[in-house]
Design an enzyme around this catalytic site. Structure first.
Site, PDB file in Angstrom:
ATOM      1  N   LYS A 191      11.891   6.793   3.373  1.00  0.00           N
ATOM      2  CA  LYS A 191      11.267   5.989   2.547  1.00  0.00           C
ATOM      3  C   LYS A 191      11.622   6.108   1.214  1.00  0.00           C
ATOM      4  O   LYS A 191      12.246   7.115   0.796  1.00  0.00           O
ATOM      5  CB  LYS A 191       9.954   6.708   2.446  1.00  0.00           C
ATOM      6  CG  LYS A 191       8.608   5.666   1.584  1.00  0.00           C
ATOM      7  CD  LYS A 191       7.318   6.350   2.098  1.00  0.00           C
ATOM      8  CE  LYS A 191       6.112   5.430   1.393  1.00  0.00           C
ATOM      9  NZ  LYS A 191       4.868   6.333   1.625  1.00  0.00           N
TER      10      LYS A 191
ATOM     11  N   SER B   1       1.292   2.975   3.021  1.00  0.00           N
ATOM     12  CA  SER B   1       2.319   2.484   2.149  1.00  0.00           C
ATOM     13  C   SER B   1       3.818   2.643   2.764  1.00  0.00           C
ATOM     14  O   SER B   1       4.859   1.829   2.417  1.00  0.00           O
ATOM     15  CB  SER B   1       2.522   3.226   1.025  1.00  0.00           C
ATOM     16  OG  SER B   1       2.749   4.692   1.287  1.00  0.00           O
TER      17      SER B   1
ATOM     18  N   SER C 287      -0.786   6.914   4.633  1.00  0.00           N
ATOM     19  CA  SER C 287       0.366   6.020   4.415  1.00  0.00           C
ATOM     20  C   SER C 287       1.399   6.096   5.466  1.00  0.00           C
ATOM     21  O   SER C 287       2.329   5.624   5.840  1.00  0.00           O
ATOM     22  CB  SER C 287       1.142   6.036   3.105  1.00  0.00           C
ATOM     23  OG  SER C 287       0.192   5.629   2.189  1.00  0.00           O
TER      24      SER C 287
END
Lengths: 97, 474
Positions: free
Chosen positions: B77, B152, B176
């Site tokens: 990420k 997310s 997330s």
């Protein structure tokens, strides 16, 4: 029921070092009020006799030895992202107008 | 079918010379390029990945032992600091930022031979449930391009399901990792708070932020956690690893009691999602697992609690972006004060500004007791309810999300509606316990996630249960 005024939003923005457009002020006034109204459901809950939980590990005073270590990061590595530098220092705008 | 073998099998074959790390990296980069239209990836780390792969193959040829992740490509990420590309957290304010050091989690994976090949999209600063808050682009769900992948860590989850790499890293502050795993049909593990170092990860809400893997199966999640976990003197909020580690799972549920969370199975849950979860519960019962209903009465209040604590911590953590030391700096500022104001106003997106202002409000003098302190008291109440539940059952079970992946744009004009997507994931973060989302069937072709939750530090027990459940409900 909290309903933020235009002045409330401008005050929050000032505290948070944000400049908002008129359109943003209007949006945030509605949206933040709705979110605050949602979270206000906690105010009617009986929480007497409880202590607050600020962290979940229960750790206290985590320490490490105060020794210099080489992580392979140079001052130049740390300065390369700065918007302006001078003589190995970060350069900022003047404090007073 | 995935083009990648199990992670441990890849490493064994790279070590034996049967597979070449350079080929694996090319395979990952080619898949990333072929599936660009899903917009899962912000940047590739191709040059550094190719160099590291060549070096690993040379070391293998010399007879050196590489490690438990030898030659395994992975995707991080973009809120993990990494060398070889920018680290932006999908925000305009960090556009162009070159990390001066790497996250400890990345360093630990690299030390065992894993190779970062790309950085995945996210909601900017991890603020969101859909990746629509990314300042750059919206990732598409691999099962339906008109829908979100969840957030997310939506880019990471989509990348794994699109087979770009055998695993990806995410962060989970309020769901997330688990939510995008549920929406994309992957496995998402949120470890116990403090088990994986957060040094070098862009901070969101520090009292709930954790690092974890997104994978195709539970065994892969276990080996990645095993490598990443453990003390790091650069993160002073860490707990010790389980002595047995987290890999080589027995995959056994014998004698375990599972509690189905009553509050997650009622109002607000899509009936078709509920049917999938009930079908999984039936299969567990048929397999001989003891399952009963349990109640944690304060759970419906967890989201309100989270949306006080999270913005409070966000407003504090994002104060460092001031346009002076790194990140976007507005060129038209005369004074320091003007530079702060203009840089932050132009650099932050809507959601970051919204959370900063909510956080500023709930921490303000006069409102602190009514909001922030109340939330921290409720957190204690939630913790006590989880403890009481775990005195009766070994694991808790429920859906990961009340719905399947929604359409792109469906919630963008209503932030509160977007926040409600996290209603079944946030309590775990507030309390600190570990949880995992595994695939449990589909509704109209869209994946459903089943969430298992274990007591503090019982990550190994959680993975064992998830491995068994994965096999039983398949």
């Amino acid at each position: 029921m909290t309903k933020l005024t235009r002045e409330d939003v401008l005050k929050l923005a000032r505290l948070a070092r944000l400049e908002l457009t008129d359109e943003e002020v209007e949006h945030f006034q509605t949206e933040i009020s709705a979110i605050l109204q949602y979270v206000e459901q906690l105010q009617n809950v009986d929480l007497n006799g409880l202590e607050p939980t600020y962290q979940v590990t229960g750790l206290k005073n985590a320490t490490r030895s105060d020794e210099e270590k080489d992580y392979g990061t140079t001052p130049a590595d740390l300065l390369k992202n700065a918007p302006a530098t001078e003589d190995g220092h970060i350069k900022v705008k003047r404090m007073l107008a | 079918m995935s083009q990648w073998p199990l992670i441990t099998d890849i490493a064994v074959k790279v070590q034996s010379g049967e597979l070449k790390a350079v080929d694996l990296v090319e395979q990952a980069l080619a898949t990333i390029d072929a599936k660009k239209e899903f917009e899962a990836i912000i940047a590739t780390v191709s040059e550094r990945a190719r160099e590291r792969a060549a070096e690993i193959d040379e070391r293998v040829a010399r007879g050196e032992a590489i490690g438990r992740l030898a030659g395994v490509p992975f995707i991080a990420k973009d809120n993990f600091l990494t060398f070889g590309s920018q680290t932006t957290a999908a925000s305009n304010i960090l556009k162009g930022f070159e990390a001066p050091y790497q996250a400890t989690a990345i360093e630990k994976l690299e030390a065992e031979g894993a190779i970062v090949v790309a950085k995945a999209n996210l909601d900017a600063f991890a603020h969101g449930s859909s990746t629509e808050n990314s300042d750059y682009m919206t990732t598409k769900n691999p099962h339906d391009m008109t829908r979100v992948p969840g957030g997310s860590s939506g880019g990471s989850a989509a990348a794994v399901v699109l087979d770009m790499a055998p695993f990806a890293l995410g962060t989970d502050t309020g769901g997330s990792i688990r939510l995008p795993a549920a929406f994309t049909g992957s496995v998402g593990l949120k470890p116990t708070y403090g088990l994986v170092s957060r040094s070098g990860v862009v901070a969101m809400a520090s009292s709930t932020d954790v690092v974890g893997p997104i994978t195709r199966n539970v065994d892969d999640a276990a080996i990645v956690l095993d490598v990443m976990s453990g003390r790091d003197e650069l993160d002073s909020t860490m707990i010790d690893r389980n002595e047995l580690g987290y890999a080589n799972l027995e995959g056994d549920l014998a004698g375990k009691k599972i509690g189905v969370i009553k509050e997650y199975m009622g109002e607000g849950l899509d009936p078709e999602v509920k049917a999938q979860i009930e079908s999984a519960i039936d299969k567990l019962k048929v397999a001989g697992v003891e399952v009963k209903e349990v109640s944690l009465p304060s759970l419906p209040l967890a989201l309100a609690c989270y949306y006080i604590i999270c913005p409070a911590e966000v407003s504090s953590n994002l104060s460092r972006y001031d346009g002076q030391r790194y990140g976007f700096s507005h060129p038209e500022a005369g004074t320091l004060e003007e530079s702060y104001n203009k840089s932050r106003s132009a650099g932050f997106g809507n959601e970051a500004k919204r959370r900063i202002m909510i956080g500023t409000y709930v921490l303000s003098s006069g409102y602190y007791d009514a909001y922030y302190r109340k939330a921290q008291l409720l957190r204690t109440k939630l913790t006590k309810e989880f403890e009481a539940a775990f005195s009766d059952v070994d694991l808790l079970l429920g859906p990961t999300a009340p719905v399947t992946a929604f359409e792109i744009g469906a919630n963008v004009d209503d932030p509160l509606q977007m926040y409600l997507t996290d209603i079944m994931t946030v309590a775990v973060n507030l309390v600190g316990v570990p949880a995992i989302s595994i695939p449990a069937g589909t509704v109209n072709g869209l994946p459903v996630g089943l969430q298992l939750i274990a007591p503090m530090k019982k990550d190994r027990e959680l993975l064992n249960a998830a491995k068994t459940t994965e096999r039983i409900i398949e």
